[in-house]
Scaffold this active site. Sequence first.
Site, PDB file in Angstrom:
ATOM      1  N   HIS A 137       0.756  -1.167   0.048  1.00 46.22           N
ATOM      2  CA  HIS A 137       0.020   0.065   0.008  1.00 46.22           C
ATOM      3  C   HIS A 137       0.761   1.416  -0.173  1.00 46.22           C
ATOM      4  O   HIS A 137       0.396   2.308  -0.560  1.00 46.22           O
ATOM      5  CB  HIS A 137      -0.864   0.012   1.220  1.00 46.22           C
ATOM      6  CG  HIS A 137      -2.055  -0.906   1.250  1.00 46.22           C
ATOM      7  ND1 HIS A 137      -3.274  -0.463   0.387  1.00 46.22           N
ATOM      8  CD2 HIS A 137      -2.298  -2.122   1.729  1.00 46.22           C
ATOM      9  CE1 HIS A 137      -3.941  -1.706   0.344  1.00 46.22           C
ATOM     10  NE2 HIS A 137      -3.469  -2.668   1.251  1.00 46.22           N
TER      11      HIS A 137
ATOM     12  N   HIS B  40      -7.269  -8.254  -0.179  1.00 48.63           N
ATOM     13  CA  HIS B  40      -6.061  -7.462  -0.593  1.00 48.63           C
ATOM     14  C   HIS B  40      -5.417  -8.098  -1.681  1.00 48.63           C
ATOM     15  O   HIS B  40      -5.267  -9.224  -1.856  1.00 48.63           O
ATOM     16  CB  HIS B  40      -5.070  -7.479   0.761  1.00 48.63           C
ATOM     17  CG  HIS B  40      -3.891  -6.793   0.259  1.00 48.63           C
ATOM     18  ND1 HIS B  40      -3.383  -5.656   0.818  1.00 48.63           N
ATOM     19  CD2 HIS B  40      -2.649  -7.619  -0.298  1.00 48.63           C
ATOM     20  CE1 HIS B  40      -2.187  -5.466   0.243  1.00 48.63           C
ATOM     21  NE2 HIS B  40      -1.726  -6.729  -0.462  1.00 48.63           N
TER      22      HIS B  40
ATOM     23  N   HIS C 138      -8.369 -10.722   7.387  1.00 46.98           N
ATOM     24  CA  HIS C 138      -8.683 -10.496   5.916  1.00 46.98           C
ATOM     25  C   HIS C 138     -10.032 -11.052   5.587  1.00 46.98           C
ATOM     26  O   HIS C 138     -10.332 -11.594   4.645  1.00 46.98           O
ATOM     27  CB  HIS C 138      -7.539 -10.875   4.931  1.00 46.98           C
ATOM     28  CG  HIS C 138      -6.355  -9.939   4.808  1.00 46.98           C
ATOM     29  ND1 HIS C 138      -5.568  -9.816   5.816  1.00 46.98           N
ATOM     30  CD2 HIS C 138      -6.187  -8.978   3.831  1.00 46.98           C
ATOM     31  CE1 HIS C 138      -4.651  -8.675   5.529  1.00 46.98           C
ATOM     32  NE2 HIS C 138      -4.885  -8.229   4.220  1.00 46.98           N
TER      33      HIS C 138
HETATM   34 ZN    ZN Z   1      -4.191  -4.467   1.846  1.00 47.04          ZN
END
Ligand code: ZN
Length: 261
Positions: A189, A232, A227
Amino acid sequence: MRVNTLKRAAVAFALALPGAAIAAVVAAPAAHADGCYTWQRTLQQGRSGDDVRQLQIRVAGWAGAGGIVRVDGRYGPETTAAVKRFQTAYGLRSDGIAGPQTFSKLYQLQDNDCTPAHFSFAELDDGCGRGGWSGGPLSANQTKANALRTMWKLEALRRGLGDQPINVTSGFRSTTCNDRVGGAADSQHLYANAADLTARTRSLCELARAARNHGFSGILGPGYPNHDSHVHVDSRRENNSDRTTNRTSWSAPDCGVRSGG
Ligand code: ZN
């Protein structure tokens, strides 16, 4: 925006006309003078140049299962295969050669700021609400360029899912932002190479599985710690440096998604 708006206006106008007039008006706009980038020649295997690079950015999401398309300005077998998949996905003749038909489709898909039709810079630059592209390890320009590449892969993923909307819940994060949200120290990111995704009409597992076909070398989803509420995806293999060699890493155990499988 100007050129696309005109094109759309022309089409909208044509749709309001009686049948006979439609063909002439729709055929009129040339596939040239795109507001973002215009290709000047047909491209195929063996060609090289910045025009190839521009093409690679836009077809990198059509890398096929577990693959990536290197954005190196050289039209090799990877690029040919990606162009073929792009052509098939949009109902064009699939010959792996980027000519007028392929460019027309790309012009249709790209906005004047070069983002693909269904994603915008504003969706990727959240940075904990601050916006912009600074504060990460790369320059703002490099970061923004990475965000663009991420978006073209997301556009391919969206198409691959049957044109279902994808929501980006986190894109680029500055170092400060990444620390605040507890992101990994080497999080993709930070480079705008990653996006966290949800979709209303597709499950997280459907997202995670489909991502394997669209150039994402990093996939984390349900069953991987933290998650279970998003998937992601990232492009870690394209983010190698002298210091690090990033390999494909997929883990969404609840979806049967794992590296090498
Ligand atoms: Zn992520």
